[in-house]
Enzyme design. Structure first.
Site, short mmCIF file in Angstrom:
data_model
loop_
_atom_site.label_atom_id
_atom_site.label_comp_id
_atom_site.label_asym_id
_atom_site.label_seq_id
_atom_site.Cartn_x
_atom_site.Cartn_y
_atom_site.Cartn_z
N HIS A 184 0.86 -1.29 0.01
CA HIS A 184 -0.05 -0.06 0.15
C HIS A 184 0.86 1.34 0.11
O HIS A 184 1.74 1.41 0.69
CB HIS A 184 -1.06 0.12 1.17
CG HIS A 184 -0.51 -0.03 2.34
ND1 HIS A 184 -0.34 1.09 3.26
CD2 HIS A 184 -0.17 -1.04 3.51
CE1 HIS A 184 0.23 0.84 4.40
NE2 HIS A 184 0.24 -0.56 4.50
N ASP A 226 6.16 0.59 6.60
CA ASP A 226 4.96 0.55 6.46
C ASP A 226 4.23 1.56 5.66
O ASP A 226 4.01 2.76 6.00
CB ASP A 226 4.17 0.56 7.78
CG ASP A 226 2.62 0.05 7.78
OD1 ASP A 226 2.21 -0.31 6.65
OD2 ASP A 226 1.85 0.22 8.86
N GLU A 286 -4.71 2.07 2.36
CA GLU A 286 -5.05 0.62 3.56
C GLU A 286 -5.25 1.23 4.79
O GLU A 286 -6.02 0.46 5.63
CB GLU A 286 -3.74 -0.13 3.21
CG GLU A 286 -3.82 -1.35 4.10
CD GLU A 286 -3.31 -1.30 5.53
OE1 GLU A 286 -3.72 -2.28 6.35
OE2 GLU A 286 -2.61 -0.41 6.05
N GLU A 287 -4.33 2.08 5.34
CA GLU A 287 -4.34 2.43 6.70
C GLU A 287 -5.59 3.09 7.40
O GLU A 287 -5.89 2.61 8.53
CB GLU A 287 -3.45 3.61 6.93
CG GLU A 287 -1.95 3.17 6.60
CD GLU A 287 -1.38 2.30 7.57
OE1 GLU A 287 -1.81 1.54 8.51
OE2 GLU A 287 -0.12 1.59 7.63
N ASP A 325 3.20 -6.44 3.38
CA ASP A 325 2.82 -5.30 4.20
C ASP A 325 3.25 -5.74 5.58
O ASP A 325 2.50 -5.58 6.46
CB ASP A 325 1.30 -5.14 4.08
CG ASP A 325 0.84 -3.89 4.85
OD1 ASP A 325 1.88 -2.98 5.47
OD2 ASP A 325 -0.17 -3.80 5.16
N HIS A 359 3.90 2.75 12.70
CA HIS A 359 2.88 3.84 12.80
C HIS A 359 3.49 5.17 13.64
O HIS A 359 2.86 6.04 14.22
CB HIS A 359 1.63 3.58 13.15
CG HIS A 359 0.95 2.55 12.38
ND1 HIS A 359 -0.52 1.96 12.83
CD2 HIS A 359 1.17 2.17 11.18
CE1 HIS A 359 -0.70 1.16 11.96
NE2 HIS A 359 0.00 1.23 10.79
ZN LIG Z 1 0.91 -1.35 6.36
#
Ligand SMILES: [Zn+2]
Length: 467
Positions: free
Chosen positions: A288, A300, A334-335, A362, A432
């Site tokens: 993503h 990520d 995606e997030e 991912d 994140h």
């Molecule tokens: Zn991800």
């Protein structure tokens, strides 16, 4: 008769030999192709340079942001330059949530005696009032404990969810799954009991000072009932918990001015090499393109995007012409919505496209350990027959399980879906958070992941699957 029998036997033996010679040849050529793929990845790979640009020239790519659009333009341009048969953008409407000015938080043990706390708004959260929220804190270990306490203990307070990730689980994703309900549904549940805000311990196995954001949901809670939600660092969670033991009257203050805007148009970025003999059978490989906004989203999922692009680049490098159509998809959103994955599957269904295999990366750009598979048993058995080919590359894990969020919507009874499974021990140090940056990605590990993906895609393309 005897002679005749001997001749027949000789023919049978000959056919049998030919059969084994063919199997042997096929295995040798597969071995050689995998070596070609790994060699090319480690000497002529482009993934690291692409990731450098995505991370350091563009940065965090939250859906609906200028950076997300820049990432769409950049990756499309790179795919255009690869000599693929087709490159296109697939429009999709995505949510636009904006963090606003940096958050501020502290706890207060007596009037004027405060300790600042690293805090980040959770994605999708509402703002606090302009002057912030301040109140006593109720610490809980999860949603069940919250329900036991009920409104009498919670009304007017800030709820502090402090269940740590389980350090005894070797698969850190399992530890994450065991905790993430606090982040995702914590505000929704606490609002029902009259809380005025929630803070959650960051989803991180390490004790450090980085707060980790992530998605959350208010379900169908009316707008005027929604309460602000944020994460605090693991060190802050430990300190706050210890302070509350000494002084349960400790107060917490936080202020954030994040905001959700109307949806905006964005894109999945797609490129493909048309299959030479089975062009209608589609193999998808992807990651993503969006990320959270705190770091630059290198692990990520910048890593997964550039590895997926690399699969097609490596085939070009080694001169491999796929039988089936190989498509790279860089999914958007995606997030905080999965809109890109849902849109891709919807369009595939409308066009009646035949996807036989999907592979997503991912889980970070770390040393590849193997794959997890979700699909028909017959296909899994066939894939298990290729496991030995990966031994020289120290790729051992072939298990049934999940695949990837973005390719998930493609699931049906025929398709096989897979997820690359890198070593997961360091993933949640960065996930994140502000420290998910390019320096945390090792070039060789990233390249080995891409080669591992390309190898599996090569095998599926060459030999097909058994749905
Ligand atoms: Zn991800």
């Amino acid at each position: 008769m005897k002679t005749n029998f001997a001749v027949k036997g000789t023919i049978k033996l000959g056919v049998l030999c030919l059969f084994f010679v063919q199997i042997g040849w096929s295995q040798n050529s597969d071995q050689q192709q995998l070596k070609n793929i790994y060699d090319a990845a480690l000497t002529k790979g482009k993934s690291y340079d692409w990731l450098n640009y995505l991370s350091n020239q563009i940065g965090g790519r939250l859906s609906g942001s200028i950076q997300a659009q820049q990432a769409v333009n950049y990756t499309k341009q790179e795919l255009d330059s690869m000599g693929l048969d087709r490159v296109w953008l697939q429009p999709v409407m995505v949510p636009k949530w904006v963090r606003g000015i940096p958050e501020f938080a502290y706890f207060e043990t007596s009037p004027g005696v405060t300790t600042n706390v690293p805090l980040t708004a959770l994605g999708g959260s509402v703002a606090t009032p302009p002057s912030g929220v301040k109140s006593e804190i109720v610490e809980v270990k999860g949603l069940e404990e919250l329900a036991v306490l009920g409104a009498s203990k919670i009304k007017g307070k800030i709820v502090f969810y402090n269940r740590p990730m389980d350090p005894t689980l070797i698969n850190t994703f399992a530890a994450y799954s065991g905790c993430v309900d606090q982040r995702y549904a914590g505000a929704l549940e606490a609002a029902k009991y009259g809380a005025i805000g929630i803070i959650v311990r960051s989803m991180n196995l390490r004790l450090d000072d980085y707060p980790h954001t992530g998605s959350m949901s208010y379900g169908d809670l009316p707008e005027d009932k929604r309460i602000p939600a944020a994460a605090i660092s693991t060190n802050a969670a430990e300190l706050l918990s210890a302070t509350l033991q000494l002084d349960p009257k400790t107060k917490f203050f936080f202020k954030q001015n994040c905001k959700l805007f109307p949806d905006v148009e964005s894109y999945n970025v797609i490129g493909e090499i048309k299959g030479s003999t089975h062009p209608d059978e589609i193999i998808v490989v992807g990651g993503h393109l969006d990320s959270w906004d705190l770091g630059d989203g290198s692990h990520d999922d910048g890593a997964g995007c550039v590895q997926s692009m690399e699969v097609l680049q490596l085939f070009k490098q080694i001169g491999y012409k796929p039988k089936r159509t190989i498509r790279v998809v860089l999914f958007m959103n995606e997030e905080n919505g999965l809109r890109g994955g849902n849109e891709y599957a919807k369009v595939a269904m409308e066009k009646n496209e035949n996807h036989i295999f999907g592979l997503e990366s991912d889980a970070g750009g770390f040393t590849p350990r193997g794959f997890s598979f979700d699909g028909p048993d017959s296909s899994f058995e066939k894939i298990m027959g290729w496991k030995d080919l990966f031994e020289p590359y120290l790729v051992h894990l072939f298990e049934k399980g999940g695949s990837g969020a973005d390719i998930g919507p493609l699931k049906n009874e025929r398709i096989t879906l897979a997820g690359l499974r890198p070593d997961s021990q360091r993933y949640f140090d960065y996930h994140h958070a502000e420290n998910d940056t390019f320096e945390q990605v090792n070039k060789r590990e990233l390249e080995l992941g891409a080669a591992t993906m390309a190898s599996l895609v090569y095998l599926v393309d060459t030999h097909g699957l058994n749905p």
